[in-house]
Design a protein around this motif. Structure first.
Motif, mmCIF file in Angstrom:
data_model
loop_
_atom_site.group_PDB
_atom_site.id
_atom_site.type_symbol
_atom_site.label_atom_id
_atom_site.label_comp_id
_atom_site.label_asym_id
_atom_site.label_seq_id
_atom_site.Cartn_x
_atom_site.Cartn_y
_atom_site.Cartn_z
ATOM 1 N N TYR A 1 9.661 2.579 0.358
ATOM 2 C CA TYR A 1 9.354 3.210 -1.053
ATOM 3 C C TYR A 1 10.910 2.350 -1.771
ATOM 4 C CZ TYR A 1 6.186 6.915 -0.649
ATOM 5 O OH TYR A 1 5.133 7.518 -0.345
ATOM 6 N N LYS B 1 2.842 -5.846 -4.815
ATOM 7 C CA LYS B 1 1.668 -5.246 -5.412
ATOM 8 C C LYS B 1 1.326 -4.296 -4.049
ATOM 9 C CE LYS B 1 -2.357 -5.333 -7.801
ATOM 10 N NZ LYS B 1 -2.108 -4.373 -8.894
ATOM 11 N N LYS C 1 -3.606 8.705 -4.356
ATOM 12 C CA LYS C 1 -4.142 7.666 -3.452
ATOM 13 C C LYS C 1 -4.361 8.525 -1.981
ATOM 14 C CE LYS C 1 -3.265 3.101 -5.073
ATOM 15 N NZ LYS C 1 -4.692 2.852 -5.150
ATOM 16 N N ASN D 1 2.482 11.335 -12.669
ATOM 17 C CA ASN D 1 1.290 10.710 -12.529
ATOM 18 C C ASN D 1 0.299 11.560 -13.246
ATOM 19 O OD1 ASN D 1 0.694 8.376 -10.444
ATOM 20 N ND2 ASN D 1 2.656 9.328 -9.638
ATOM 21 N N SER E 1 3.329 6.251 -6.252
ATOM 22 C CA SER E 1 3.202 5.759 -7.607
ATOM 23 C C SER E 1 4.079 6.381 -8.626
ATOM 24 C CB SER E 1 1.766 5.787 -8.043
ATOM 25 O OG SER E 1 1.666 5.285 -9.553
ATOM 26 N N GLU F 1 10.831 -0.069 -4.710
ATOM 27 C CA GLU F 1 10.297 0.395 -6.109
ATOM 28 C C GLU F 1 11.399 1.087 -6.627
ATOM 29 O OE1 GLU F 1 7.245 3.128 -8.309
ATOM 30 O OE2 GLU F 1 6.650 1.847 -6.619
ATOM 31 N N GLU G 1 1.594 -0.379 -3.918
ATOM 32 C CA GLU G 1 0.610 0.744 -4.430
ATOM 33 C C GLU G 1 -0.242 1.483 -3.325
ATOM 34 O OE1 GLU G 1 -1.307 -1.238 -7.802
ATOM 35 O OE2 GLU G 1 0.407 -1.887 -8.564
ATOM 36 N N GLU G 2 -0.780 0.540 -2.395
ATOM 37 C CA GLU G 2 -1.381 1.422 -1.286
ATOM 38 C C GLU G 2 -0.750 2.372 -0.597
ATOM 39 O OE1 GLU G 2 -4.875 0.720 -1.284
ATOM 40 O OE2 GLU G 2 -4.445 -0.212 -2.835
#
Length: 431
Positions: A12, A299, A228, A172, A307, A15, A302-303
């Motif tokens: 993480y 990107k 997710k 979120n 988020s 991010e 994100e998986e």
């Protein structure tokens, strides 16, 4: 300003670095120290190298320091961010699989899985807090380590550290509500009340207009509001209309136990538990992070989940630093915000945040439609925290008995035995 990130080798971290770069006009950071344990050294070096490339690209005068010395990281820090996982993903996989052997939901942060994680995590966070008290006693602890509510409550009960627990679920939910209602996120105001991963949006307004019924209606029509890492089981129309408030994605584990348990068991047999799937995702992520030409958050992150974690964390820190009195939904001590809960327990509620920290907005009395479940889970959390600190097996047993997922004291006893055995290297308090 000095920021210490404990668990700096986490996937993480890019991010988080991106968030600090984006807020550089408001946060004048001199140094970010990423600290991890010996077992995480390789990941720390990979993530740290990417963080340095990101800072270099931004041309900001921020020093990135990598260390295995936690005290060095904490000393004179203004903010200490915690995002670690005791036992790593292997321990998480164990947390998910042990309950499944007894036809009980195995989830990382709730029920027996969250219980096991709390037993491993709380003693470590209390050790960290002792170091904060000694080496940086005015620092703020911003905790993202799960189970965030129980960790926050333990810190407040057993230390003097200024702590706020953070979760990316509310932000979120707000983003997803805006998407579903076809408006900008800043046009949406949501009030939240409950516990970590058991929080409800109790009001939804768009530009001042009550929009709860409209939002629930669109979700009933099939618009997605989920994370997710959670099986996307659709909500029952009759149930949502009766509830009249918006449950968070994790409520599926409580309100759809049969369906969620079946999905977990099938996944465990076919593609692995969520932790086992994440191990594969992380392996590829760290390959990506190693690319010497990569200097932005990829990107593919994100998986992994998580988020908007960066935005939640960095905007919270910004409010404390700039005294802007903005609204955040965080984990804090109740102090009467929810009248049916004790004052000294952690709740996840809408707060005003400034130099003094997070002040909960008054919720008052929860409606009976949601109060019963929250009361039961809070009892589970209180007993889990006590067991984690004291190593009292009777409290641990009673904690599991109070979990809505555990069907009987006999099953609770079996699960507890297996958890202690599987985690014996991380649970010296029970030896």
């Amino acid at each position: 300003m000095k920021i210490a990130v404990i668990g700096g080798g986490s996937s993480y971290t890019p991010e988080l670095i991106e968030g600090f770069i984006l807020r550089s006009d408001q946060l004048k950071i001199n140094e970010i120290v990423l600290v991890d344990i010996e077992a995480g050294k390789e990941k720390l070096e990979i993530v740290g190298a990417l963080a340095k490339r990101m800072i270099e690209k931004s041309q900001l005068p921020i020093k990135i320091t990598l260390t295995l010395d936690r005290i060095q990281a904490i000393t004179n820090a203004d903010f200490v961010l915690t995002q670690f996982r005791v036992g790593g993903l292997d321990a998480r996989a164990s947390d998910e699989r042990i309950p499944l052997e007894y036809n009980v939901i195995g989830q990382e942060t709730t029920g027996p899985g969250g219980f096991a994680k709390a037993l491993r995590t709380i003693p470590v966070i209390l050790d960290i807090c002792k170091e904060i008290e000694e080496y940086s006693n005015d620092a703020w602890l911003i905790n993202f380590t799960n189970p965030a509510g129980m960790v926050t409550e333990a810190v407040h009960k057993y230390t003097s550290v200024k702590a706020i627990g953070l979760c990316n679920v509310p932000i979120n939910m707000k983003q997803m509500a805006a998407t579903i209602l076809d408006v900008e996120r800043n046009d949406v105001n949501m009030s939240f009340a409950g516990l970590n991963h058991l929080v409800y949006a109790i009001s939804v307004h768009v530009n001042g207009e009550d929009s709860m019924d409209r939002l629930l209606g669109r979700i009933i029509e099939g618009r997605n509001m989920n994370m997710k890492n959670i099986h996307d089981a659709p909500w029952e129309e009759e149930f949502l209309k009766a509830l009249k408030v918006l449950p968070c994605p994790y409520h599926r584990y409580y309100y759809m136990k049969d369906e969620m348990l079946l999905e977990e068991m099938e996944a465990a047999n076919e593609k692995g538990t969520r932790a086992e799937q994440v191990k594969v995702i992380e392996k590829e992520l760290f390959k990506t992070y190693k690319n010497p030409s990569l200097n932005v958050k990829p990107k593919e992150l994100e998986e992994r989940g998580g988020s908007l974690y960066s935005e939640a964390a960095v905007s919270l820190i910004t409010s404390i630093v700039t005294n802007d009195n903005r609204i955040h939904t965080v984990n804090v001590i109740n102090n009467g915000a929810i009248s049916q809960l004790p004052d000294d327990v952690a709740v996840e509620v809408t707060c005003v945040v400034n130099h003094e920290g997070a002040k909960p907005l008054q919720v008052g009395k929860l409606p009976p439609e949601i109060n019963g479940l929250i009361q039961q889970v809070k009892a589970f959390e209180q007993l889990t925290i006590e067991a984690a600190v004291t190593g009292n097996k009777q409290k641990a047993l009673l904690a599991l008995v109070n979990s809505p997922f555990v069907p009987s004291s006999k099953v609770a006893k079996q699960i507890l035995k297996d958890i202690i055995e599987a985690n014996k290297d991380y649970l010296p308090q029970f030896s």
